[in-house]
Scaffold this active site. Sequence first.
Site, mmCIF file in Angstrom:
data_model
loop_
_atom_site.group_PDB
_atom_site.id
_atom_site.type_symbol
_atom_site.label_atom_id
_atom_site.label_comp_id
_atom_site.label_asym_id
_atom_site.label_seq_id
_atom_site.Cartn_x
_atom_site.Cartn_y
_atom_site.Cartn_z
ATOM 1 N N GLU A 97 -15.742 23.434 25.500
ATOM 2 C CA GLU A 97 -15.094 22.699 26.583
ATOM 3 C C GLU A 97 -15.845 22.903 27.899
ATOM 4 O O GLU A 97 -16.425 23.961 28.146
ATOM 5 C CB GLU A 97 -13.640 23.157 26.745
ATOM 6 N N LYS A 111 -36.991 -13.860 20.773
ATOM 7 C CA LYS A 111 -36.832 -12.730 19.855
ATOM 8 C C LYS A 111 -35.522 -12.849 19.096
ATOM 9 O O LYS A 111 -34.512 -13.268 19.645
ATOM 10 C CB LYS A 111 -36.834 -11.432 20.678
ATOM 11 N N ARG A 167 -32.837 -10.466 16.732
ATOM 12 C CA ARG A 167 -32.504 -9.084 16.381
ATOM 13 C C ARG A 167 -31.511 -9.101 15.215
ATOM 14 O O ARG A 167 -30.315 -9.337 15.409
ATOM 15 C CB ARG A 167 -31.897 -8.363 17.580
ATOM 16 N N ALA A 171 -38.176 1.270 21.605
ATOM 17 C CA ALA A 171 -39.453 0.619 21.946
ATOM 18 C C ALA A 171 -39.904 -0.405 20.914
ATOM 19 O O ALA A 171 -41.044 -0.873 20.975
ATOM 20 C CB ALA A 171 -40.558 1.650 22.194
#
EC number: 2.7.6.1
Length: 317
Positions: free
Chosen positions: A45, A198, A200, A230
């Site tokens: 904690e 692009k 994905r 990257a």
Amino acid sequence: MSTQYLNSNLKVFSLNSNKELAEQIAKHIGVGLGKCSVDRFSDGEVQINIEESIRGCDVFIIQSTSFPVNEHIMELLIMIDALKRASAKTINIVIPYYGYARQDRKARSREPITSKLVANLLETAGATRVITLDLHAPQIQGFFDIPIDHLMGVPILSDYFETKGLKDIVIVSPDHGGVTRARKMADRLKAPIAIIDKRRPRPNVSEVMNIIGNIEGKTAILIDDIIDTAGTITLAANALVENGASEVYACCTHPVLSGPAIERIQNSNIKELVVTNSIVLPEEKKIDKVHELSVAPLIGEAIIRVYEEESVSVLFN
């Protein structure tokens, strides 16, 4: 270093995520960092102790919610609660990198909107203002019902490339979502833009498709807000070279650089990757290709302007 705020009610505290940046910000403002300790109990904690009076003060907490994200969010929430109970006048949270920003909408059925949840937690804890840098999704500003100052990294990155004196440049967005950011840099550098189309298929996996714009024989500068694994940026760099770019630079505000990122960058067609220190860059990630710029002057100036009740919008440019 200015000293006009040394005896003022402006207090700057740092938690554990980015102490070096916090020290640079405090130095720019002309104050020392506030005295506090951030420890752990034996069960993990978080224990925070504020070791000076902050009653009636305007307090600014520097804390990126980067890896380990949940640890740093809990530190921030507990610190806010401690400041509220210690009668701080205002509690301003400075989050150079806002974690969970990529979970800003329901992309699929039954998904949470975690960036909204984090905003709710910060407000409920007692934050009175947020200063942040290059949110992945600008609409996150609307998740807060308190003032939020959204600073931009584009001017810092643009100024660096301007000093390099590169010729015949083109600014490239690695996807459609980053076009506005690329256009801002292009306007500053008086350069054209191009876009990578692009797709994905799943998280952290990207596939470069087409290049929209003329990049043949040009020096390409890829710009993104976050570079994580990257994959996107290195595939984009390879596609640019394959389609005739003479050389490729890349830049981002937030270098998450997780998993295989450094290896990918090292083996890619990227000549230089320019990042900021919104996230701590470990020594093993400071390869020759990576150049780091400081956002401390920008954030420091924003803090001064908030404290002095002056306009912050001038910093957006």
